[in-house]
Design a protein around this motif. Sequence first.
Motif, PDB file in Angstrom:
ATOM      1  N   GLY A  80     -22.738  16.366  13.157  1.00  0.00           N
ATOM      2  CA  GLY A  80     -23.774  16.752  14.110  1.00  0.00           C
ATOM      3  C   GLY A  80     -24.925  17.546  13.534  1.00  0.00           C
ATOM      4  O   GLY A  80     -25.802  17.982  14.267  1.00  0.00           O
ATOM      5  N   THR A  81     -24.947  17.735  12.221  1.00  0.00           N
ATOM      6  CA  THR A  81     -26.048  18.436  11.570  1.00  0.00           C
ATOM      7  C   THR A  81     -26.810  17.437  10.702  1.00  0.00           C
ATOM      8  O   THR A  81     -26.437  16.268  10.616  1.00  0.00           O
ATOM      9  N   ALA A  82     -27.866  17.884  10.050  1.00  0.00           N
ATOM     10  CA  ALA A  82     -28.638  16.989   9.180  1.00  0.00           C
ATOM     11  C   ALA A  82     -29.229  17.766   8.016  1.00  0.00           C
ATOM     12  O   ALA A  82     -29.514  18.959   8.133  1.00  0.00           O
ATOM     13  N   LYS A  83     -29.399  17.060   6.921  1.00  0.00           N
ATOM     14  CA  LYS A  83     -30.065  17.585   5.733  1.00  0.00           C
ATOM     15  C   LYS A  83     -31.134  16.586   5.317  1.00  0.00           C
ATOM     16  O   LYS A  83     -31.021  15.393   5.577  1.00  0.00           O
ATOM     17  N   VAL A  84     -32.159  17.067   4.625  1.00  0.00           N
ATOM     18  CA  VAL A  84     -33.248  16.203   4.189  1.00  0.00           C
ATOM     19  C   VAL A  84     -33.320  16.193   2.666  1.00  0.00           C
ATOM     20  O   VAL A  84     -33.074  17.213   2.018  1.00  0.00           O
ATOM     21  N   THR A  85     -33.608  14.995   2.117  1.00  0.00           N
ATOM     22  CA  THR A  85     -33.871  14.854   0.693  1.00  0.00           C
ATOM     23  C   THR A  85     -35.109  13.988   0.519  1.00  0.00           C
ATOM     24  O   THR A  85     -35.582  13.354   1.462  1.00  0.00           O
ATOM     25  N   ARG A  86     -35.573  13.947  -0.700  1.00  0.00           N
ATOM     26  CA  ARG A  86     -36.625  12.993  -1.037  1.00  0.00           C
ATOM     27  C   ARG A  86     -36.026  11.589  -0.997  1.00  0.00           C
ATOM     28  O   ARG A  86     -34.811  11.424  -1.065  1.00  0.00           O
ATOM     29  N   ALA A  87     -36.875  10.584  -0.940  1.00  0.00           N
ATOM     30  CA  ALA A  87     -36.394   9.203  -0.818  1.00  0.00           C
ATOM     31  C   ALA A  87     -36.439   8.424  -2.138  1.00  0.00           C
ATOM     32  O   ALA A  87     -35.896   7.331  -2.225  1.00  0.00           O
ATOM     33  N   TYR A  88     -37.115   8.953  -3.132  1.00  0.00           N
ATOM     34  CA  TYR A  88     -37.212   8.350  -4.457  1.00  0.00           C
ATOM     35  C   TYR A  88     -37.697   6.907  -4.415  1.00  0.00           C
ATOM     36  O   TYR A  88     -38.835   6.663  -4.060  1.00  0.00           O
ATOM     37  N   PHE A  89     -36.855   5.915  -4.728  1.00  0.00           N
ATOM     38  CA  PHE A  89     -37.317   4.524  -4.833  1.00  0.00           C
ATOM     39  C   PHE A  89     -37.350   3.786  -3.494  1.00  0.00           C
ATOM     40  O   PHE A  89     -37.672   2.601  -3.451  1.00  0.00           O
ATOM     41  N   LEU A  90     -37.019   4.459  -2.416  1.00  0.00           N
ATOM     42  CA  LEU A  90     -37.165   3.873  -1.086  1.00  0.00           C
ATOM     43  C   LEU A  90     -38.637   3.928  -0.670  1.00  0.00           C
ATOM     44  O   LEU A  90     -39.378   4.802  -1.137  1.00  0.00           O
ATOM     45  N   PRO A  91     -39.083   3.058   0.222  1.00  0.00           N
ATOM     46  CA  PRO A  91     -40.483   3.096   0.654  1.00  0.00           C
ATOM     47  C   PRO A  91     -40.782   4.194   1.675  1.00  0.00           C
ATOM     48  O   PRO A  91     -41.915   4.311   2.134  1.00  0.00           O
ATOM     49  N   SER A  92     -39.788   4.973   2.044  1.00  0.00           N
ATOM     50  CA  SER A  92     -40.011   6.115   2.935  1.00  0.00           C
ATOM     51  C   SER A  92     -40.239   7.367   2.083  1.00  0.00           C
ATOM     52  O   SER A  92     -40.031   7.353   0.871  1.00  0.00           O
ATOM     53  N   ARG A  93     -40.669   8.445   2.717  1.00  0.00           N
ATOM     54  CA  ARG A  93     -40.869   9.701   2.002  1.00  0.00           C
ATOM     55  C   ARG A  93     -39.605  10.541   1.965  1.00  0.00           C
ATOM     56  O   ARG A  93     -39.349  11.246   0.986  1.00  0.00           O
ATOM     57  N   PHE A  94     -38.824  10.497   3.052  1.00  0.00           N
ATOM     58  CA  PHE A  94     -37.642  11.335   3.180  1.00  0.00           C
ATOM     59  C   PHE A  94     -36.436  10.522   3.642  1.00  0.00           C
ATOM     60  O   PHE A  94     -36.596   9.507   4.315  1.00  0.00           O
ATOM     61  N   VAL A  95     -35.255  11.048   3.297  1.00  0.00           N
ATOM     62  CA  VAL A  95     -34.005  10.555   3.866  1.00  0.00           C
ATOM     63  C   VAL A  95     -33.359  11.730   4.587  1.00  0.00           C
ATOM     64  O   VAL A  95     -33.218  12.823   4.012  1.00  0.00           O
ATOM     65  N   LEU A  96     -33.008  11.518   5.843  1.00  0.00           N
ATOM     66  CA  LEU A  96     -32.284  12.521   6.621  1.00  0.00           C
ATOM     67  C   LEU A  96     -30.821  12.087   6.654  1.00  0.00           C
ATOM     68  O   LEU A  96     -30.516  10.970   7.069  1.00  0.00           O
ATOM     69  N   HIS A  97     -29.936  12.941   6.192  1.00  0.00           N
ATOM     70  CA  HIS A  97     -28.515  12.627   6.102  1.00  0.00           C
ATOM     71  C   HIS A  97     -27.790  13.334   7.239  1.00  0.00           C
ATOM     72  O   HIS A  97     -27.881  14.559   7.369  1.00  0.00           O
ATOM     73  N   THR A  98     -27.066  12.568   8.045  1.00  0.00           N
ATOM     74  CA  THR A  98     -26.306  13.154   9.140  1.00  0.00           C
ATOM     75  C   THR A  98     -24.906  12.564   9.171  1.00  0.00           C
ATOM     76  O   THR A  98     -24.717  11.390   8.827  1.00  0.00           O
ATOM     77  N   VAL A  99     -23.944  13.380   9.551  1.00  0.00           N
ATOM     78  CA  VAL A  99     -22.548  12.951   9.611  1.00  0.00           C
ATOM     79  C   VAL A  99     -22.158  12.795  11.075  1.00  0.00           C
ATOM     80  O   VAL A  99     -22.110  13.776  11.818  1.00  0.00           O
ATOM     81  N   GLY A 100     -21.913  11.571  11.466  1.00  0.00           N
ATOM     82  CA  GLY A 100     -21.547  11.295  12.842  1.00  0.00           C
ATOM     83  C   GLY A 100     -20.067  11.484  13.099  1.00  0.00           C
ATOM     84  O   GLY A 100     -19.268  11.624  12.174  1.00  0.00           O
ATOM     85  N   PRO A 101     -19.690  11.458  14.368  1.00  0.00           N
ATOM     86  CA  PRO A 101     -18.281  11.598  14.730  1.00  0.00           C
ATOM     87  C   PRO A 101     -17.486  10.340  14.387  1.00  0.00           C
ATOM     88  O   PRO A 101     -18.016   9.237  14.410  1.00  0.00           O
ATOM     89  N   ILE A 102     -16.227  10.535  14.076  1.00  0.00           N
ATOM     90  CA  ILE A 102     -15.312   9.432  13.806  1.00  0.00           C
ATOM     91  C   ILE A 102     -14.509   9.148  15.074  1.00  0.00           C
ATOM     92  O   ILE A 102     -13.875  10.049  15.619  1.00  0.00           O
ATOM     93  N   VAL A 103     -14.577   7.906  15.541  1.00  0.00           N
ATOM     94  CA  VAL A 103     -13.840   7.490  16.733  1.00  0.00           C
ATOM     95  C   VAL A 103     -12.766   6.514  16.256  1.00  0.00           C
ATOM     96  O   VAL A 103     -12.981   5.310  16.196  1.00  0.00           O
TER      97      VAL A 103
END
Length: 194
Positions: A80-103
Amino acid sequence: LLTQASALTTIDETRLCLWRGDITTLALDAIVNAANADLLGCFQPGHSCIDNAIHTVAGPRLREDCQRIREIQGHREPTGTAKVTRAYFLPSRFVLHTVGPIVGNGRVTPSHEAALADCYRACLELAAEVHARSLAFCAISTGVFGYPKVPAATVAICTVNDWLRRHPHAFDLVVFNVFSEQDVAAYRDAGGLS
């Protein structure tokens, strides 16, 4: 082949868009990665999860950024939280990493719903903090984490719409990125998106 955010069509004069394609080819400010709690990407070579796809295209420095985050915070990433990193070789500027619930058993509880909504809100808040104007969400938790697609899409649409009502000028475009025709149908069933 890249897809420019400016080429996407929004739904009914909203800032929302449903797009079927490879999120690693989407050129916009930020994309969301459905990460695992270690934040270090998928370690199964060739695994078809979104985490593996994003880390593969971004390159090894993305994993290095995630490792630094883990070292600084000293623990695994909570759901339920998120962290941000650079995107490097992706065409976006940022990657937001979030951990979802396991069902695990396919039975969604109120705590699963709350945790998934927290993921979407955390990503929206973080994207706004880094001044991203366009953002693409993958279908968080619907892969190996087992969240059923229609209930997950319902949480996604409701949470994002609610957040955007309270922050009307935060984004120019919010994309719900889907992979399969079944995913498209889940979003249509959940909220009438087409």
